[in-house]
Design a protein around this motif. Sequence first.
Motif, PDB file in Angstrom:
ATOM      1  N   THR A   1       5.007  -4.975  -5.680  1.00 19.83           N
ATOM      2  CA  THR A   1       4.561  -5.393  -7.010  1.00 19.83           C
ATOM      3  C   THR A   1       4.088  -4.153  -7.758  1.00 19.83           C
ATOM      4  O   THR A   1       3.630  -3.187  -7.129  1.00 19.83           O
ATOM      5  CB  THR A   1       3.408  -6.410  -6.920  1.00 19.83           C
TER       6      THR A   1
ATOM      7  N   LEU B   1       5.279  -1.992  -0.617  1.00 19.65           N
ATOM      8  CA  LEU B   1       4.428  -2.476  -1.706  1.00 19.65           C
ATOM      9  C   LEU B   1       5.373  -2.722  -2.877  1.00 19.65           C
ATOM     10  O   LEU B   1       5.855  -1.774  -3.493  1.00 19.65           O
ATOM     11  CB  LEU B   1       3.377  -1.420  -2.062  1.00 19.65           C
TER      12      LEU B   1
ATOM     13  N   GLU C   1       1.439  -3.584  -9.309  1.00 23.48           N
ATOM     14  CA  GLU C   1       0.018  -3.293  -9.084  1.00 23.48           C
ATOM     15  C   GLU C   1      -0.203  -2.572  -7.759  1.00 23.48           C
ATOM     16  O   GLU C   1      -0.865  -1.532  -7.692  1.00 23.48           O
ATOM     17  CB  GLU C   1      -0.797  -4.585  -9.133  1.00 23.48           C
ATOM     18  N   THR C   2       0.356  -3.126  -6.674  1.00 25.01           N
ATOM     19  CA  THR C   2       0.139  -2.524  -5.361  1.00 25.01           C
ATOM     20  C   THR C   2       0.902  -1.205  -5.221  1.00 25.01           C
ATOM     21  O   THR C   2       0.395  -0.242  -4.639  1.00 25.01           O
ATOM     22  CB  THR C   2       0.555  -3.485  -4.242  1.00 25.01           C
TER      23      THR C   2
ATOM     24  N   ARG D   1       3.657  -0.794   3.020  1.00 24.79           N
ATOM     25  CA  ARG D   1       2.537  -1.667   3.369  1.00 24.79           C
ATOM     26  C   ARG D   1       2.294  -1.635   4.871  1.00 24.79           C
ATOM     27  O   ARG D   1       1.163  -1.594   5.334  1.00 24.79           O
ATOM     28  CB  ARG D   1       2.823  -3.104   2.912  1.00 24.79           C
TER      29      ARG D   1
END
Length: 205
Positions: A107, A105, A109-110, A86
Amino acid sequence: DVKTILGPGGAMEALEAPRKAGKVRFLGFSAHSVEAATALLDGYAFDTILFPVNYATWHAGGFGPQVLAKAKDKGMGILCLKAMARGPWPEGAAKRYAKCWYEPLDTPETAAMGLRFTLSHPVTAAIPPGDETLFAMSLKLAAGFEPLEATGETGDLVQAGTLLVQIDKRTPRNMLAQSESALEAAIARRAIARTQEDRAKRLLE
């Protein structure tokens, strides 16, 4: 450093010896700057490169496209770092992952979006973070990988404003549906837990 590595008495002389003796088949390098990577690519016929390919640095700083294009032209194996990064840990933030010097990142999803961006380029593989939990997550996500729909190749010259990548709208819709289902399930589990808690309290009275 690059001049020292490639120069007389440098590291490359030591690395070439076992290859000439048939003990090593491939030689590669890792770099974390465009300048160093470009110099090494120009200075020696390496077989592989290990380099950060991350959606944020790629678009915000132009960090990566030129290196990937040169490595691709040379027919090298391209290994990628930082697909699930990130950015730097915010100042004062608790570093939840001891093996990550950057904020990952973390999760599904990310992380899936980060991996999808990196793996949609002409690369050989993306190396997951060293944390065991994130490593396991990345392996599960890779099983469902679908490449982004790209309108150009790495190294192509394009005009400003040209659409380079189009995301299949089904992907965010599916992610939203999965998140909503997970939220509903969590709410249901919370209700059950509260019921069990109330029952336990009554039994203790």
